[in-house]
Design an enzyme around this catalytic site. Structure first.
Site, PDB file in Angstrom:
ATOM      1  N   PHE A 127       0.862  -1.185   0.000  1.00  0.00           N
ATOM      2  CA  PHE A 127       0.000   0.000   0.000  1.00  0.00           C
ATOM      3  C   PHE A 127       0.897   1.233   0.000  1.00  0.00           C
ATOM      4  CE2 PHE A 127      -2.408   3.504   1.742  1.00  0.00           C
ATOM      5  CZ  PHE A 127      -3.613   3.392   1.077  1.00  0.00           C
ATOM      6  N   ASP A 214       9.368   2.666   1.203  1.00  0.00           N
ATOM      7  CA  ASP A 214       8.201   3.347   1.764  1.00  0.00           C
ATOM      8  C   ASP A 214       8.221   3.090   3.269  1.00  0.00           C
ATOM      9  OD1 ASP A 214       5.717   4.037   2.765  1.00  0.00           O
ATOM     10  OD2 ASP A 214       4.593   3.232   1.070  1.00  0.00           O
ATOM     11  N   LYS A 243       3.378  10.168   8.283  1.00  0.00           N
ATOM     12  CA  LYS A 243       2.708   9.752   9.514  1.00  0.00           C
ATOM     13  C   LYS A 243       3.318  10.308  10.800  1.00  0.00           C
ATOM     14  CE  LYS A 243       0.233   5.685   7.827  1.00  0.00           C
ATOM     15  NZ  LYS A 243      -1.114   6.260   7.979  1.00  0.00           N
TER      16      LYS A 243
END
Length: 401
Positions: A127, A214, A243
């Site tokens: 993702f 990522d 995040k």
């Protein structure tokens, strides 16, 4: 009727304040937050040092744009380079934007090598975001469906499978990069093997590909190191962050090193809000708190405690397929789809998440205490055991007409 676009299956609760790992809803009820805004609030809610920095910065300056130098942005880039070993940083506003920058870097790198249609190796169950390019890189038909045509230029292989990447290297001359999460968060807290990153580095070096990571969910101390790649001692060429970087103030970053560090020139990429003074002040304070309060060590200690307690509570239960833990990235894989546990936990005063249909995902703040971890286990384990017992119970036979 709400005028907010209906893009989320929201739980029936709204929070109005928080302190540490605790949240209070609009009715005054308290909840233990074992999700931290999906790995965002690493130093918890309402941290007094971060609050003071934000108040001070809001009173000074919030935004000017990247038409001008931003001192706090330069300080944050220096700090991130120091803790990562990377060379330079592009600032944006989110994880998908950081991954978008990585994808653009890879394509630009390919064109510099006279490759007309550059391709990127990506992983099944990955993702990377919900923009069209990052959605195309994502390995989930569920989130891609309805948004075709997807962006071309991605070659998908199984996660944690070096042989599959080697086969691509033998057969596809358009590949210029590999993009990978070392821990697939949305994919169910799937953790790669200890030699996987080193193997990818060797393949990328041999093929002159960019190794792009990522670390949007795994970065900023969550696994016990600043970044998950540091457990392997291998430096990537590109790394996406977001995040936990500013504890809830929107910010993303794309870090580069080696051949990727000098690719972009003025006009190649940009962001209006990226790296503005408020976001950078928040990020610098967050990094200070994590370092000075020794929260990376706490993430490992508390994560190990939770792992050991869960292993003991679920020992021998065939309904629990696996317990995967790296710092405070925790996945409990069950034998059945278990989305109903999210509401049940909420009713019990606990915030959790279920991803990949059957994995209970826990992402507590990095300052989660052993006492709070014990309370988490006391609430969650009975819910899971009850759920599993109901799945195993014989279903009543259908009555004939």
């Amino acid at each position: 009727m709400s005028h907010v676009m209906n893009t989320y299956n929201r739980l029936p609760v709204a929070f109005e304040r928080g302190e540490g790992a605790w949240l209070w809803d609009t009715q005054g009820r308290r909840y233990l937050d074992a999700l931290a805004g999906i790995a965002v609030c690493g130093v918890g809610h309402g941290h007094p040092r971060l609050t003071a920095v934000l108040r001070d910065q809001v009173g000074k300056l919030i935004h000017t744009s990247n038409l001008y130098s931003i001192t706090l942005q330069e300080q944050l880039a220096d700090r991130l380079a120091a803790v990562s070993g990377m060379d330079n940083v592009f600032f944006c506003n989110s994880g998908c934007e950081a991954n978008e920058a990585a994808i653009k870097l890879a394509r630009y790198y390919g064109h510099q090598k006279s490759i007309e249609s550059p391709a990127i190796v990506v992983m099944e169950n990955a993702f990377h975001g919900r923009t069209i390019a990052t959605l195309s890189a994502t390995g989930s038909r569920k989130v891609q469906a309805g948004f075709e045509p997807l962006v071309a230029g991605f070659v998908r292989v199984p996660f944690d499978d070096l042989e599959a990447v080697k086969r691509v290297a033998e057969n596809n001359r358009n590949v210029v990069a590999v993009l990978v999460e070392l821990i697939q968060g949305e994919g169910g807290i799937k953790i790669c093997g200890s030699d996987y990153l080193r193997g990818l580095r060797e393949i990328c070096d041999a093929q002159q590909w960019l190794l792009m990571l990522d670390e949007v969910q795994s970065g900023i101390g969550r696994t016990g190191s600043w970044f998950a790649f540091q457990h392997s001692g291998v430096r990537p060429d590109v790394m996406a962050l977001a995040k936990g970087l500013a504890n809830g103030v929107p910010i993303g970053a794309c870090l580069t090193a080696g051949p990727a560090a000098s690719l972009f020139k003025p006009g190649n990429h940009g962001s209006t809000f990226g790296g503005n003074p408020l976001a950078c002040a928040a990020a610098l304070a967050t990094l200070d708190i994590i370092e000075q309060e020794n929260l990376m060590k706490n993430a490992v200690d508390t994560g190990d405690f939770i792992r050991d307690e869960l292993a003991a509570k679920f020992a021998g239960n065939p309904g629990v397929k696996d317990i995967r833990v790296k710092g405070l990235m925790i996945g409990i894989e069950l034998a059945h789809p278990c989305g109903e546990l999210v509401q049940q936990a909420l009713d019990g005063g606990l915030l959790i998440n279920v991803t990949a249909d059957n994995v209970v995902r826990l992402l507590p703040p990095l300052n989660f205490t052993h006492e709070q971890a014990g309370l988490l286990i006391d609430i969650l384990v009975p819910l899971i055991l009850d759920f599993l017992s109901r799945q195993a119970a014989p279903q009543p036979a259908a009555q004939s007409a």
